[in-house]
Design an enzyme around this catalytic site. Structure first.
Site, PDB file in Angstrom:
ATOM      1  NE  ARG A   1       3.391  10.406   3.230  1.00 27.94           N
ATOM      2  CZ  ARG A   1       2.367  10.299   3.844  1.00 27.94           C
ATOM      3  NH1 ARG A   1       1.452  10.709   3.231  1.00 27.94           N
ATOM      4  NH2 ARG A   1       2.206   9.962   5.245  1.00 27.94           N
TER       5      ARG A   1
ATOM      6  CG  HIS B   1       2.983  -0.149 -11.298  1.00 26.70           C
ATOM      7  ND1 HIS B   1       3.069   1.233 -10.820  1.00 26.70           N
ATOM      8  CD2 HIS B   1       3.871  -0.648 -10.266  1.00 26.70           C
ATOM      9  CE1 HIS B   1       3.859   1.350 -10.068  1.00 26.70           C
ATOM     10  NE2 HIS B   1       4.435   0.455  -9.713  1.00 26.70           N
TER      11      HIS B   1
END
Length: 551
Positions: free
Chosen positions: A419, A461
Site C-alpha cells: 500500500r 510486471h
C-alpha cells in the site's frame, strides 16, 4: 504612586515591606532565577549558573521520553478516531445518512450505478515524505552517505581502468547501448501520446452527447465501449510492443516505451471510468447539461503525476524552478549511480557465474552476492522515479498533492508495504480493480478481489520485463503470485513490532538478490549462447541453465 506611598510608610514608622514594581517583578521571578548568589562585587556566580543549567538540561532529558510518549499516544488516538469515523461514514447505510423520505431513492441509486468520483481518492496539498525528512540533519546525513558511496564507485572504476589500461577511461558504453535508438523511442512516444489525447477524449464526447437523445442507449454505449477497448488493445497495446520488438530497441529504450504504454492505458481508463458515471447520473436526474470535461483538463491529467482523474487538483501558487532543476539533477545522478553499480558489482559477478556449470552452490552464491546491488538499485528506483521524477513534474505543473509514497520502510507487513511503496499505482489498482471487482461480485469476495489484483499486477510486471529483456523468464511473476500472496495473507496488518519489520526487510533483500541474479544470468546467456533458428519453446526455455561459456 508606588514610590510616594513607600516614603509615607517610612515616615509613619511602618515596618511592612514596600511593594514597588521592582519588588513585584522580583517576586514573580521563578525560584531558579532568584536563587543565584552574588559575589562580593555584585556579579552572579558563574559556576553556580553552569551547575544550574546542567541540572535543567538533565531534567529536560528525563522529561523528554515521557513527553514524546504522551504526544505519540494522543496522536495515535487522534488518527485512530479519524480512521474510525471514516470507516463509519463508508459503512453507514443511506437510511442513517439521509432522511427516510429519500433513503430508498439513494439506496437504489447507489446499487444501480458505480460510486461517483467524489467517493474515491481525495487530493489535498501535502509534501513528499522525503522532502520533510531531509530537513532533519540526521536523515540528510544518510543521503550524504549514499553520495559518498557513489564517489567511491567512481574512484574505484577510474583507478581500475587506469591500472588495466594505463590511462583514464571515461567512456559510458553501457549507458550509450541501453539508451540507443532514441529517435525511434521519441517518435513512438509522440504517436502514443497524440493518440491518447485525441481518441479517448473524442470517443467519450461523442458517446456523452449522443447518449441523452439515443433511443437505444445500450447499443449506443456498447458500440463506443468496443471502440475504446479496441483502441486500448490494438492502438496502445499492440502498436508500441510491435515497435519495441521489430526495431530491436535496447533494454532501457524498451522500458521507456512500454512503461509509457502502460501509463497511458491506465490514464485513459481512469478518464473514462470517472466520467461515465457522471453522465449516467446527469441523465437519470434529467439534467439540462451533460458534464463533459474540457480538453485542457484532460491534457493536464495526462501530464499530472497521478493515475486518478479529477477535473481539478489542488495547485501551488508558484513554481520553484530551482527545485525542478535539483530533482532532474538527482535523477541524472541516480542514473550514473546505477551504471556504476552494474559495472562494479553486477557484470563481474555474472561473468564469473556463467563460466561454471549450473549448480545449487553457484546459484546460492550468485543470489547472495546480488543482494547488495539489488537493494541499491531498489533504493535508486524509488528515489529517482517515485521521489525525484514525480516531484519534478508535480512542481512544474504546480500539482500540490505530493504523496506518491508513504513510509514503506517502516512496514511490518507486506500488506502495508504494497500500500505504501507506490501510492500512485496502488490507488489505481484499489479504486479500479479491487473496488470495482467488489462492486460487480459483492463484498463477500474480498479474498478473490485481492487475489485478482495480485494476478493482474504480477502479469503486467512480467509483461514489462519480458518485452524489455526480450525473453520470458517468469521470476518476478512467481515471486509476486507465490511468495507475495502468501506473505500478504500471513504477514498482515496484525503483525506489529520491530521483529516483523526485520522479517520484511530480510525477505525483501533476498527477493532483490533473486531478481538481479536470475535475470542477469539469463540476459548474458542469451547474448553469448544464441539459439540458431529458435522455435517458440526456445523463447520460453531458460538459456542460463545450459549455457556455460567463457566470456
Amino acid at each position: 504612586m508606588a514610590g510616594e506611598d513607600c516614603v509615607r510608610k517610612r515616615q509613619s514608622g511602618s515596618t511592612a515591606p514596600c511593594k514597588t514594581p521592582e519588588n513585584e517583578e522580583t517576586q514573580r521571578r521563578p525560584e531558579s532565577e532568584r536563587s543565584f548568589p552574588n559575589s562580593s562585587n555584585g556579579r552572579v556566580d558563574v559556576d553556580h549558573v553552569i551547575t544550574r543549567k546542567m541540572q535543567l538540561i538533565a531534567e529536560a532529558e528525563q522529561l523528554k521520553p515521557a513527553f514524546m510518549k504522551e504526544v505519540d499516544s494522543h496522536f495515535t488516538e487522534f488518527v485512530n478516531s479519524l480512521v474510525a469515523k471514516s470507516a463509519f461514514l463508508d459503512s453507514s447505510s443511506p437510511a442513517s445518512l439521509f432522511p427516510a423520505s429519500c433513503a430508498e431513492k439513494e439506496l437504489h441509486k447507489a446499487k444501480s450505478s458505480r460510486a461517483p468520483p467524489e467517493h474515491g481518492k481525495i487530493f489535498t496539498a501535502r509534501r513528499s515524505l522525503l522532502d520533510e525528512l531531509f530537513e532533519v540533519s540526521h536523515i540528510r546525513t544518510i543521503y550524504h552517505m549514499f553520495i559518498a558511496l557513489l564517489i567511491v564507485f567512481i574512484l574505484s572504476t577510474l583507478l581500475v581502468d587506469f591500472i588495466d589500461e594505463g590511462r583514464l577511461v571515461l567512456g559510458f558504453d553501457l549507458l550509450v547501448f541501453v539508451f540507443g535508438k532514441f529517435p525511434v523511442v521519441f517518435f513512438t512516444w509522440l504517436c502514443m501520446f497524440s493518440a491518447t489525447v485525441v481518441i479517448p477524449y473524442n470517443l467519450f464526447v461523442w458517446w456523452a452527447q449522443g447518449y441523452c437523445s439515443s433511443s437505444h442507449r445500450v447499443i449506443h454505449s456498447f458500440f463506443y465501449g468496443m471502440l475504446f477497448t479496441l483502441f486500448q488493445i490494438a492502438g496502445l497495446g499492440f502498436g508500441p510492443t510491435y515497435v519495441a520488438i521489430s526495431y530491436a530497441l535496447p533494454p532501457a529504450s524498451r522500458f521507456i516505451v512500454i512503461l509509457e504504454q502502460v501509463r497511458l492505458v491506465m490514464k485513459a481508463h481512469s478518464f473514462i471510468r470517472e466520467n461515465v458515471p457522471r453522465v449516467l447520473s446527469s441523465v437519470k436526474d434529467k439534467s439540462s447539461t451533460v458534464p463533459i470535461p474540457r480538453m485542457s483538463q484532460y491534457l493536464y491529467f495526462l501530464f499530472a503525476p497521478t493515475l486518478i482523474y479529477r477535473d481539478n487538483y489542488p495547485r501551488n501558487p508558484t513554481i520553484r524552478w530551482g527545485y525542478v532543476a535539483t530533482k532532474f539533477a538527482q535523477v541524472l545522478g541516480s542514473l550514473f549511480y546505477a551504471y556504476y553499480i552494474f559495472v562494479r558489482l553486477c557484470i563481474p559477478q555474472v561473468h564469473n557465474s556463467n563460466q561454471e556449470t549450473f549448480n545449487l552452490r553457484g546459484l546460492v552464491l550468485c543470489i547472495f552476492n546480488s543482494i547488495l546491488p539489488g537493494v541499491l538499485i531498489l533504493f535508486l528506483v524509488f528515489f529517482a522515479f517515485l521521489h525525484c521524477w514525480l516531484n519534478a513534474f508535480a512542481e512544474m505543473l504546480r500539482f500540490a498533492d505530493r504523496m506518491f509514497y508513504k513510509d514503506w520502510w517502516n512496514s511490518t507487513s507486506y500488506a502495508n508495504y504494497y500500500r505504501t511503496w507506490n501510492v500512485v499505482v496502488h490507488d489505481w489498482l484499489y479504486y479500479y480493480a479491487y473496488r470495482d471487482f467488489l462492486w460487480f461480485f459483492g463484498k463477500k469476495f474480498r479474498a478473490a478481489a485481492m487475489l485478482s489484483v495480485f494476478t493482474v499486477s504480477a502479469a503486467v510486471h512480467e509483461y514489462v520485463l519480458s518485452i524489455c529483456f526480450g525473453f520470458f523468464y517468469p521470476v518476478l511473476f512467481c515471486l509476486f503470485t507465490c511468495f507475495g500472496v502468501v506473505f500478504n495473507f500471513t504477514l498482515n496488518d496484525r503483525r506489529k513490532g520491530p521483529i516483523w519489520n526485520v522479517i520484511m526487510w530480510t525477505s525483501l533483500f533476498l527477493g532483490q538478490g533473486v531478481i538481479i541474479c536470475l535475470y542477469s544470468q539469463e540476459w548474458y546467456a542469451r547474448q553469448y549462447c544464441p539459439t540458431e533458428n529458435p522455435t517458440f519453446l526456445d523463447y520460453l526455455k531458460p538459456h542460463s541453465w545450459s549455457c556455460h561459456t567463457k566470456m
